[in-house]
Structure formats: C-alpha cells, structure tokens
Design a protein around this motif. Structure first.
Motif, PDB file in Angstrom:
ATOM      1  N   LYS A 127      47.127  17.662  65.481  1.00  0.00           N
ATOM      2  CA  LYS A 127      47.681  18.947  65.064  1.00  0.00           C
ATOM      3  C   LYS A 127      46.826  20.125  65.502  1.00  0.00           C
ATOM      4  O   LYS A 127      47.331  21.237  65.635  1.00  0.00           O
ATOM      5  CB  LYS A 127      47.840  18.973  63.542  1.00  0.00           C
ATOM      6  CG  LYS A 127      48.751  17.893  62.989  1.00  0.00           C
ATOM      7  CD  LYS A 127      48.750  17.897  61.471  1.00  0.00           C
ATOM      8  CE  LYS A 127      49.597  16.764  60.915  1.00  0.00           C
ATOM      9  NZ  LYS A 127      49.537  16.717  59.422  1.00  0.00           N
ATOM     10  N   SER A 128      45.526  19.897  65.682  1.00  0.00           N
ATOM     11  CA  SER A 128      44.619  21.000  65.989  1.00  0.00           C
ATOM     12  C   SER A 128      43.614  20.577  67.051  1.00  0.00           C
ATOM     13  O   SER A 128      42.987  19.524  66.933  1.00  0.00           O
ATOM     14  CB  SER A 128      43.883  21.441  64.713  1.00  0.00           C
ATOM     15  OG  SER A 128      42.902  22.423  65.002  1.00  0.00           O
ATOM     16  N   HIS A 168      58.301  28.911  63.785  1.00  0.00           N
ATOM     17  CA  HIS A 168      57.453  27.923  63.109  1.00  0.00           C
ATOM     18  C   HIS A 168      57.555  28.084  61.595  1.00  0.00           C
ATOM     19  O   HIS A 168      57.647  27.103  60.856  1.00  0.00           O
ATOM     20  CB  HIS A 168      56.001  28.084  63.558  1.00  0.00           C
ATOM     21  CG  HIS A 168      55.057  27.117  62.905  1.00  0.00           C
ATOM     22  ND1 HIS A 168      55.080  25.764  63.148  1.00  0.00           N
ATOM     23  CD2 HIS A 168      54.065  27.316  61.995  1.00  0.00           C
ATOM     24  CE1 HIS A 168      54.147  25.163  62.432  1.00  0.00           C
ATOM     25  NE2 HIS A 168      53.516  26.083  61.723  1.00  0.00           N
ATOM     26  N   ARG A 214      55.956  25.461  68.818  1.00  0.00           N
ATOM     27  CA  ARG A 214      55.139  25.116  67.653  1.00  0.00           C
ATOM     28  C   ARG A 214      53.681  25.532  67.809  1.00  0.00           C
ATOM     29  O   ARG A 214      53.030  25.908  66.848  1.00  0.00           O
ATOM     30  CB  ARG A 214      55.194  23.610  67.386  1.00  0.00           C
ATOM     31  CG  ARG A 214      56.558  23.067  67.015  1.00  0.00           C
ATOM     32  CD  ARG A 214      56.462  21.588  66.675  1.00  0.00           C
ATOM     33  NE  ARG A 214      57.766  21.005  66.418  1.00  0.00           N
ATOM     34  CZ  ARG A 214      58.549  20.488  67.339  1.00  0.00           C
ATOM     35  NH1 ARG A 214      58.155  20.476  68.598  1.00  0.00           N
ATOM     36  NH2 ARG A 214      59.721  19.976  67.025  1.00  0.00           N
ATOM     37  N   VAL A 215      53.145  25.431  69.016  1.00  0.00           N
ATOM     38  CA  VAL A 215      51.706  25.603  69.199  1.00  0.00           C
ATOM     39  C   VAL A 215      51.331  27.082  69.182  1.00  0.00           C
ATOM     40  O   VAL A 215      52.007  27.925  69.774  1.00  0.00           O
ATOM     41  CB  VAL A 215      51.240  24.941  70.513  1.00  0.00           C
ATOM     42  CG1 VAL A 215      51.832  25.630  71.731  1.00  0.00           C
ATOM     43  CG2 VAL A 215      49.716  24.928  70.591  1.00  0.00           C
ATOM     44  N   HIS A 232      53.787  18.168  73.800  1.00  0.00           N
ATOM     45  CA  HIS A 232      53.230  17.593  72.574  1.00  0.00           C
ATOM     46  C   HIS A 232      54.054  18.030  71.363  1.00  0.00           C
ATOM     47  O   HIS A 232      54.322  19.209  71.172  1.00  0.00           O
ATOM     48  CB  HIS A 232      51.774  18.032  72.398  1.00  0.00           C
ATOM     49  CG  HIS A 232      50.969  17.106  71.542  1.00  0.00           C
ATOM     50  ND1 HIS A 232      51.130  17.029  70.173  1.00  0.00           N
ATOM     51  CD2 HIS A 232      50.000  16.204  71.852  1.00  0.00           C
ATOM     52  CE1 HIS A 232      50.289  16.134  69.684  1.00  0.00           C
ATOM     53  NE2 HIS A 232      49.594  15.616  70.677  1.00  0.00           N
ATOM     54  N   LEU A 248      51.156  19.203  67.896  1.00  0.00           N
ATOM     55  CA  LEU A 248      50.071  20.184  67.984  1.00  0.00           C
ATOM     56  C   LEU A 248      50.562  21.571  67.569  1.00  0.00           C
ATOM     57  O   LEU A 248      51.562  22.073  68.085  1.00  0.00           O
ATOM     58  CB  LEU A 248      49.516  20.239  69.406  1.00  0.00           C
ATOM     59  CG  LEU A 248      48.164  20.958  69.555  1.00  0.00           C
ATOM     60  CD1 LEU A 248      47.049  20.105  68.961  1.00  0.00           C
ATOM     61  CD2 LEU A 248      47.865  21.268  71.014  1.00  0.00           C
ATOM     62  N   THR A 249      49.854  22.190  66.629  1.00  0.00           N
ATOM     63  CA  THR A 249      50.208  23.536  66.176  1.00  0.00           C
ATOM     64  C   THR A 249      49.095  24.550  66.416  1.00  0.00           C
ATOM     65  O   THR A 249      49.344  25.753  66.363  1.00  0.00           O
ATOM     66  CB  THR A 249      50.545  23.533  64.672  1.00  0.00           C
ATOM     67  OG1 THR A 249      49.428  23.022  63.936  1.00  0.00           O
ATOM     68  CG2 THR A 249      51.773  22.679  64.397  1.00  0.00           C
ATOM     69  N   ASN A 286      56.986  25.241  74.261  1.00  0.00           N
ATOM     70  CA  ASN A 286      56.543  24.604  73.019  1.00  0.00           C
ATOM     71  C   ASN A 286      56.342  25.698  71.978  1.00  0.00           C
ATOM     72  O   ASN A 286      55.315  26.371  71.948  1.00  0.00           O
ATOM     73  CB  ASN A 286      55.243  23.824  73.238  1.00  0.00           C
ATOM     74  CG  ASN A 286      54.858  22.992  72.022  1.00  0.00           C
ATOM     75  OD1 ASN A 286      55.281  23.267  70.902  1.00  0.00           O
ATOM     76  ND2 ASN A 286      54.047  21.968  72.236  1.00  0.00           N
ATOM     77  N   LEU A 332      45.818  25.556  69.041  1.00  0.00           N
ATOM     78  CA  LEU A 332      44.968  25.389  70.219  1.00  0.00           C
ATOM     79  C   LEU A 332      44.067  26.611  70.309  1.00  0.00           C
ATOM     80  O   LEU A 332      44.551  27.744  70.381  1.00  0.00           O
ATOM     81  CB  LEU A 332      45.791  25.259  71.498  1.00  0.00           C
ATOM     82  CG  LEU A 332      44.960  25.275  72.797  1.00  0.00           C
ATOM     83  CD1 LEU A 332      44.041  24.060  72.865  1.00  0.00           C
ATOM     84  CD2 LEU A 332      45.859  25.341  74.029  1.00  0.00           C
ATOM     85  N   ILE A 344      50.132  19.967  76.769  1.00  0.00           N
ATOM     86  CA  ILE A 344      50.525  20.484  75.449  1.00  0.00           C
ATOM     87  C   ILE A 344      51.998  20.869  75.424  1.00  0.00           C
ATOM     88  O   ILE A 344      52.652  20.804  74.381  1.00  0.00           O
ATOM     89  CB  ILE A 344      49.638  21.690  75.078  1.00  0.00           C
ATOM     90  CG1 ILE A 344      48.203  21.219  74.855  1.00  0.00           C
ATOM     91  CG2 ILE A 344      50.156  22.403  73.839  1.00  0.00           C
ATOM     92  CD1 ILE A 344      47.223  22.336  74.608  1.00  0.00           C
TER      93      ILE A 344
END
Length: 505
Positions: free
Chosen positions: A331-332, A416, A388-389, A357, A360-361, A386, A363, A354
């Motif tokens: 996740k991180s 998100h 979410r990240v 992925h 993963l939220t 993505n 980066l 990523i």
C-alpha cells in the motif's frame, strides 16, 4: 493572527508592569530591548488558546505563580536569555520552554501545560540534563505521558535517568515512544521491562541500545507493534525480521553489507531500512532482502532511505521493481533518497509498474526526474491510469508544475475518497452522497459517475424505499376510496342499475 494580550475582554494574559514585579520576578532584556512580561488572568482550557500568543513578536514571556518563567512561541527562534540555568521544553502544538531554579516548580509548570487538551498527533519533550529527576518528579512527567498516551511522545536530546527510564518501562498502556538523540538508562529500563507482559506499543530509537537491553527486548518482541533501532548486528537483524511484529526498522552499515537474507523467514508487513552515509551501498544485503520479500509477497509498506551519492546498482533497481510487482498487498512505498541514488530512467520504470498496481495508494520520492521529464508528463500519465496512488515528495506534499497537474491531484483525491466512503456506516455514506451530489459532483460528470458507481448499493436502497413508500401511498388511497364508497351505501346509478361493490384483497 497574533493577539495583543490584555486588550480583549476575553484575554488570557495581562501585562505585568515593572512596578508590579514580585520579589522573585525580574526584567528580561535581549540586545538592549526589554521584553514585555505577562501573567495568566485565567487558566487556559486547551493548547489551542495559546497559539495566537505564540506568534507576533516572537512569542510571549509569562511569569507563573510558582516563580517559573514560561516562554510561549511557535518554535521558530531561540528563547531570550534569562538568569535561569535550568529548563524543560514542551511542544504539544506550540513551543513552551519553562525556565526556573526549582526542579519541583519547573515540573509543576510542565505538568500544567503538558496536561492541557491538544489536537496534535504528537508531543515533543526535551530538558536540560541538570534537571534532577527523582521518583516523585518522574511521576510528574508520567502525568504528562498519561494525558498524551494516544499521541506520539518524542524525547529530544535529553538523557533519561534511571527514574524516568523505569517510569517509561512500566507505563500500563501501549506507548508510541520516539527517542530522537535521547538516551535511556539501559539498566533501569531493563530491570523494569523484563517482567512486562502487557503490550508496550512502539519504540523508535535513533541511537543504538546496550547489548544487554537488546537481548532482553528481543526475547519479548511480541509485546511491540513497532520496533526500530539503529546499528544492529546481523544476528539481531535476522531475529527482528523473524519476529511477530507488525512494523520494524533498522539501519544497514558496512558490518551488514555481506549479510544474505535469501533464507530468512521475514514476518513484519511494514519495514523501514536506512543505509548509513559512511558506508558503500550494501548490494548483497539489499539484493537478498528485496528478492526474498518479493518471494514472500506479504509486504504492505516499505521505506528505503538510501543515503548514497551515486546511483544504486542497476540490479538493485530491478530487484525493487520486481518486489513492487510481486507484492500485491503493498500500500505504501517511500523512497527518501539522497543525491542521484535513483536515476531518471528508474523513476520512469517505477511509474510503469505502479500503473498496473491495484493496492498501492502512497508513493513518496525525494527527487523528480526533471531532466528527462521537465513537463511532468510521466506523472500525469500515471495519475490518469492509476487513480488510487498519491505521489508526493519526502514531506508528503503534492508535486507542483501546472494547473493540469493540480486538477489531476484534486480529481484523484475525490475519486479515492469516494471509494473509501464505502467502508463507512450506511448513515454516513448516505449523508456524504447527498451532500457531494448537491454541492459539487453533480456539476462534474466524471466525479458524479464515480460517486454513483461506488455508492450503487445505497442508490438501490433509496430506490427500494421509494418504491415501498409509493406502494404504501397507493394502498392508502385505495383504502380511503373504499371507505368512501361504503359510507355512501353504493347508491344505484339511474342508467346502469345497482352499483356493484369493488372486491378488495
């Protein structure tokens, strides 16, 4: 905004005129300028009340009734010189440095401020080492810790003597303890910790601990949720990575460079590793760690603080990308690196992985590859593919370039957040849905579509309730009409003959 004490009927402080000084009070002068001195008109109800007084002209000096002098400021400057040689400093949201001659009075004032309500997530504590802590004064400090037990408690630059160390080891609740350039009395802590059976919580120490303390703690690692300490020998690193602890951290130096972890049974799901400046990049150690964790695939959070001047070896970069691809629950990922440790092309490859992925939220990268991507096109592409990240710098802040990038950050935060709301109780989700559609998302198709998609089950519930309400209303109307017909006795129609009664089910 700063407040001028004494000019507001609700003021917390009042100015002390020189003619009003008590026998134990004196003027404070700095660079030929005399400071205004104040006293409390009433006790503050919370730390938040002190914040307006901490800004302005460098803060305020407040004489306390017990003869101590409190300097309240925002932590951005050194305190003015005084005659006192002892101090105790708290930072529970504002910086409060307490000067005095009496150890008991200083701790009394510290307890007064340290037990006020605060919205901060942590409290910082430091004091001059000539402050003598006996058991009674350690219990005063315990009152501050007890009040702030849900917060991160940081000791900075102080030597915690036997009384304080014993008090910390015996707190009856889990701590979140951070020792930043602060040391504990190893023997006292060991004596009182080794019989402990209740969870200790989290312990982070920037300094190394005594070997005897290591060995005792490492037999009781199950009492910790998080444990991080520097300069561990190889056998203790292996023991730490094999312990049933949620989160661990350690440094890697030259003494660990050739340590191979390919056969290690690594259990923690959150790991932080920092390389030391004076050491070369620990290639063998890092390759074996990254590859082993990739095999296990259980990691949820990884932070690699790489203190090196040259780019990391290409095979280490490939191993990190492999770990990222294999760790489906990660996740991180935080990469606070120095200098040119990660080259521009590696960041591009990192973004490509990523992009696909699912979990993963977070980066965090310390340097953006502006040489190859001056217009942040790589980051924009990642954020579009993505949602979410959240990509930040080392301080957790968004990268800045242009309005387009700012809009992407805003949109992704909304999307998100919409997804995260699905984990809340139904009553809260309904309120959020109605509010968002009313005040914002309804004017933005992409946001509205995502919100409605995430909350589809709520919409179904609402529509079902509407259907039930409509059916109930129809039944009520029909029943009323039946009652009216019965009251009228079903009179005959002159042309059609006697009216037949309706049959109701």
């Amino acid at each position: 905004m700063a407040i001028t004490p004494g000019r507001n009927p609700n003021s917390l402080l009042a100015l002390i005129l020189p003619s009003e000084f008590q026998a134990n009070q004196f003027a404070v002068t700095e660079k030929g300028k005399e400071w205004h001195l104040y006293k409390f008109l009433r006790a503050p109800s919370a730390i938040e009340e002190l914040k307006p007084y901490s800004t302005g002209q460098g803060g305020v000096l407040v004489w306390m009734d017990n003869g101590t002098l409190a300097y309240i400021n925002n932590g951005g400057r050194f305190p003015p010189p005084t005659r006192f040689t002892k101090f105790f400093e708290l930072h529970p949201g504002v910086c409060i440095r307490i000067h005095g001659d009496s150890d008991d009075a200083i701790l009394e004032t510290a307890t007064f401020f340290g037990t006020l309500e605060s919205f901060q997530k942590q409290i910082e504590i430091s004091y001059k080492n000539n402050l003598d802590f006996d058991d009674a004064r350690a219990e005063q400090l315990a009152l501050i810790m007890d009040k702030n037990q849900s917060r991160k408690i940081c000791f900075i630059g102080s030597k915690l003597n036997s009384a304080v160390s014993a008090m910390i080891a015996t707190r009856p609740y889990p701590l979140n303890l951070y020792l930043e350039t602060a040391s504990i009395d190893n023997d006292a802590f060991l004596k009182h910790f080794q019989g402990r059976t209740t969870p200790f919580g989290s312990l982070t120490s920037e300094q190394s601990l005594a070997t005897s303390l290591f060995k005792t703690i490492f037999h009781q690692l199950n009492l910790f949720e998080h444990f991080r300490v520097n300069r561990l020998p190889n056998d203790l690193i292996l023991q730490l990575l094999s312990a049933p602890v949620k989160s661990v951290g350690f440094t890697v130096g030259e003494e660990n460079n050739d340590f191979d972890l390919m056969a290690a049974d690594i259990l923690p799901k959150e790991i932080r590793i920092q390389t030391l400046y004076e050491a070369a990049f620990p290639t063998t150690f890092m390759l074996s760690f990254l590859r082993r964790v990739a095999q296990l695939g259980h990691l949820e959070s990884l932070e690699l603080s790489l203190c090196v001047d040259d780019p990391i070896p290409a095979e280490a970069g490939m191993a990190l990308l492999g770990l990222l691809g294999a760790s489906k629950n990660l996740k991180s990922l935080k990469l606070p690196v120095s200098g040119e440790a990660l080259d521009d092309q590696f960041i591009k490859d990192l973004f490509d992985v990523i992009e696909k992925h699912d979990k993963l939220t977070v980066l965090s990268i310390s340097v953006y590859p502006k040489m190859l991507d001056p217009q942040f096109k790589w980051l924009k592409h990642l954020m579009q593919r993505n949602r979410r990240v959240h990509v930040t710098n080392n301080h957790g802040l968004d990268w800045k370039y242009d309005r387009e990038l700012e809009k992407l950050y805003a949109l992704n935060r909304f999307l998100h957040g919409s997804h995260m709301v699905t984990k809340e109780p139904l009553s809260i989700r309904t309120l959020v849905l109605v509010t968002a559609l009313t005040y914002g998302a309804v004017n933005h198709f992409q946001r509205a579509a995502s919100l409605l998609g995430d909350q589809a089950d709520i919409l179904c519930e609402v529509l079902h309730e509407i259907d039930l309400a409509n059916e109930a209303h129809d039944d009520s109307s029909l029943l009323k009409r039946k009652g009216d017909d019965d009251d009228e006795g079903n009179p005959a129609d002159s042309e059609l003959g006697p009216r037949r009664k309706r049959q109701w089910k």
